[in-house]
Design a protein around this motif. Structure first.
Motif, PDB file in Angstrom:
ATOM      1  N   UNK A 153      -9.469  -4.182  -2.380  1.00  0.00           N
ATOM      2  CA  UNK A 153      -9.560  -2.861  -3.012  1.00  0.00           C
ATOM      3  C   UNK A 153      -9.697  -1.759  -1.963  1.00  0.00           C
ATOM      4  N   UNK A 154     -10.494  -1.988  -0.932  1.00  0.00           N
ATOM      5  CA  UNK A 154     -10.672  -0.958   0.103  1.00  0.00           C
ATOM      6  C   UNK A 154      -9.364  -0.651   0.819  1.00  0.00           C
ATOM      7  N   UNK A 155      -8.594  -1.709   1.137  1.00  0.00           N
ATOM      8  CA  UNK A 155      -7.310  -1.503   1.810  1.00  0.00           C
ATOM      9  C   UNK A 155      -6.322  -0.790   0.890  1.00  0.00           C
ATOM     10  N   UNK A 156      -6.352  -1.113  -0.390  1.00  0.00           N
ATOM     11  CA  UNK A 156      -5.465  -0.442  -1.341  1.00  0.00           C
ATOM     12  C   UNK A 156      -5.845   1.029  -1.446  1.00  0.00           C
ATOM     13  N   UNK A 157      -7.148   1.303  -1.477  1.00  0.00           N
ATOM     14  CA  UNK A 157      -7.606   2.685  -1.571  1.00  0.00           C
ATOM     15  C   UNK A 157      -7.271   3.494  -0.323  1.00  0.00           C
ATOM     16  N   UNK A 158      -7.628   2.944   0.837  1.00  0.00           N
ATOM     17  CA  UNK A 158      -7.563   3.734   2.063  1.00  0.00           C
ATOM     18  C   UNK A 158      -6.203   3.713   2.738  1.00  0.00           C
ATOM     19  N   UNK A 159      -5.474   2.602   2.591  1.00  0.00           N
ATOM     20  CA  UNK A 159      -4.216   2.457   3.324  1.00  0.00           C
ATOM     21  C   UNK A 159      -3.000   2.299   2.426  1.00  0.00           C
ATOM     22  N   UNK A 160      -3.231   2.140   1.121  1.00  0.00           N
ATOM     23  CA  UNK A 160      -2.115   1.912   0.227  1.00  0.00           C
ATOM     24  C   UNK A 160      -1.389   0.622   0.528  1.00  0.00           C
ATOM     25  N   UNK A 161      -2.160  -0.417   0.891  1.00  0.00           N
ATOM     26  CA  UNK A 161      -1.563  -1.672   1.340  1.00  0.00           C
ATOM     27  C   UNK A 161      -2.403  -2.848   0.861  1.00  0.00           C
ATOM     28  N   UNK A 162      -1.754  -3.939   0.505  1.00  0.00           N
ATOM     29  CA  UNK A 162      -2.448  -5.227   0.421  1.00  0.00           C
ATOM     30  C   UNK A 162      -1.639  -6.225   1.236  1.00  0.00           C
ATOM     31  N   UNK A 163      -2.294  -7.258   1.724  1.00  0.00           N
ATOM     32  CA  UNK A 163      -1.630  -8.153   2.662  1.00  0.00           C
ATOM     33  C   UNK A 163      -1.992  -9.605   2.366  1.00  0.00           C
ATOM     34  N   UNK A 164      -1.018 -10.472   2.596  1.00  0.00           N
ATOM     35  CA  UNK A 164      -1.142 -11.903   2.411  1.00  0.00           C
ATOM     36  C   UNK A 164      -0.210 -12.574   3.427  1.00  0.00           C
ATOM     37  N   UNK A 165      -0.323 -13.888   3.593  1.00  0.00           N
ATOM     38  CA  UNK A 165       0.636 -14.593   4.441  1.00  0.00           C
ATOM     39  C   UNK A 165       1.854 -15.086   3.663  1.00  0.00           C
ATOM     40  N   UNK A 166       1.997 -14.676   2.418  1.00  0.00           N
ATOM     41  CA  UNK A 166       3.089 -15.151   1.559  1.00  0.00           C
ATOM     42  C   UNK A 166       4.404 -14.482   1.925  1.00  0.00           C
ATOM     43  N   UNK A 167       5.474 -15.253   1.876  1.00  0.00           N
ATOM     44  CA  UNK A 167       6.810 -14.705   2.137  1.00  0.00           C
ATOM     45  C   UNK A 167       7.103 -13.575   1.154  1.00  0.00           C
TER      46      UNK A 167
END
Length: 291
Positions: A153-167
């Motif tokens: 949630x913090x990354x979505x709020x502050x950077x507009x990003x979410x991240x995973x190792x998924x292709x």
């Protein structure tokens, strides 16, 4: 009497509510009963202790008609296989000794995951231990939890990003924990089934991580992008956040198996659960981001 483990967890807690709402007596195994809500505490029997203690399991399973069994995550474990298998072996002994009629456990979706798939392999091995007892059993087989995004949630709020190792161009099977709990409670309360088997639980979606980002953007009314992290970077991030080497490597191995299609067959053939990703984003993710 139904015994439920991890009653304060994101799945176990929802199973508790559903079984109580159905009017059945419930016994909980709780390390810290003080974490239970007062409303739940006054309606259940509690065996204080850990699911890792064979004596606690033997006492808790006495007189039980059914058991809901979950191995909670421990990101600090030094031995991933033992984390899953040691308490499950004790649970199996207690199930047989107490003549429990049926057990519903939380395992994992996946084919070809018997070895080298980290947490998936360990969960699969635990499922096999329970099936080998001969007790009536159903293993819930979920894929990627939608709730995992709440950690970002913090990354979505502050950077507009979410991240995973998924292709980014591969479909990622998803499920909401509410649907896992609903299916688990349904099976636990239903005494008509027999034998041993799996119960895949998956959302009706067929989305890539980029497709998930599009849905999140539309629901939040702001641009949110997906960033694929290399496995070594993802593992390093987990280690920096306090995960043990065993746990971090297990997640990395699990991600490889997911990227290689471990979920694909059951994702195609499983009966879809009710909650779609957009609905979950509207009802769960959006309030968390706006809080």
């Amino acid at each position: 009497m139904f015994v439920i483990t991890t009653p304060t967890g994101q799945i176990g807690g929802q199973v508790v509510d559903r079984v109580l709402d159905a009017g059945h007596p419930v016994r909980l195994i709780a390390r810290d009963p003080g974490r239970l809500s007062p409303e739940v505490r006054e309606r259940v029997e509690v065996v204080q202790g850990s699911h890792t203690d064979p004596r606690v399991l033997m006492a808790a399973f006495a007189g039980a008609e059914g058991v809901f069994w979950v191995i909670p995550p421990d990101h600090r474990t030094v031995d991933l296989e033992r984390h899953y298998l040691d308490p499950t072996r004790s649970a199996c002994e207690a199930l047989v000794a107490n003549g429990v009629d049926r057990v519903v456990s939380v395992s994992t979706m996946g084919r070809g995951i018997e070895k080298n798939a980290g947490h998936l392999s360990a969960a699969h091995a635990a499922e096999e231990l329970i099936a080998a007892t001969g007790v009536k059993s159903r293993a819930l087989r979920p894929p990627f939890f939608m709730e995992n995004l709440l950690r970002q949630v913090d990354a979505i709020k502050s950077r507009g990003t979410f991240f995973l190792p998924s292709d980014r161009d591969g479909t990622l099977a998803l499920v909401a924990t509410r649907d896992i709990a609903a299916r688990g409670a349904e099976l636990l309360l239903d005494g008509s089934w027999s034998g041993q088997g799996g119960a895949p639980v998956v959302s009706p979606d067929s989305l890539t991580p980029d497709g998930m980002a599009e849905v999140v953007s539309e629901v939040l009314e702001r641009t949110v992008r997906y960033q694929q992290l290399p496995l070594d970077a993802y593992k390093s991030m987990m280690l920096d956040n306090g995960a043990s080497e065993a746990s971090a490597q297990g997640v990395a191995d699990m991600a490889v198996a997911q990227n290689e299609g471990a979920y694909d067959e059951e994702h195609r053939t499983a009966r879809p659960s009710p909650t779609g990703f957009r609905q979950w984003c509207e009802e769960v993710l959006r309030p968390a981001v706006l809080a």
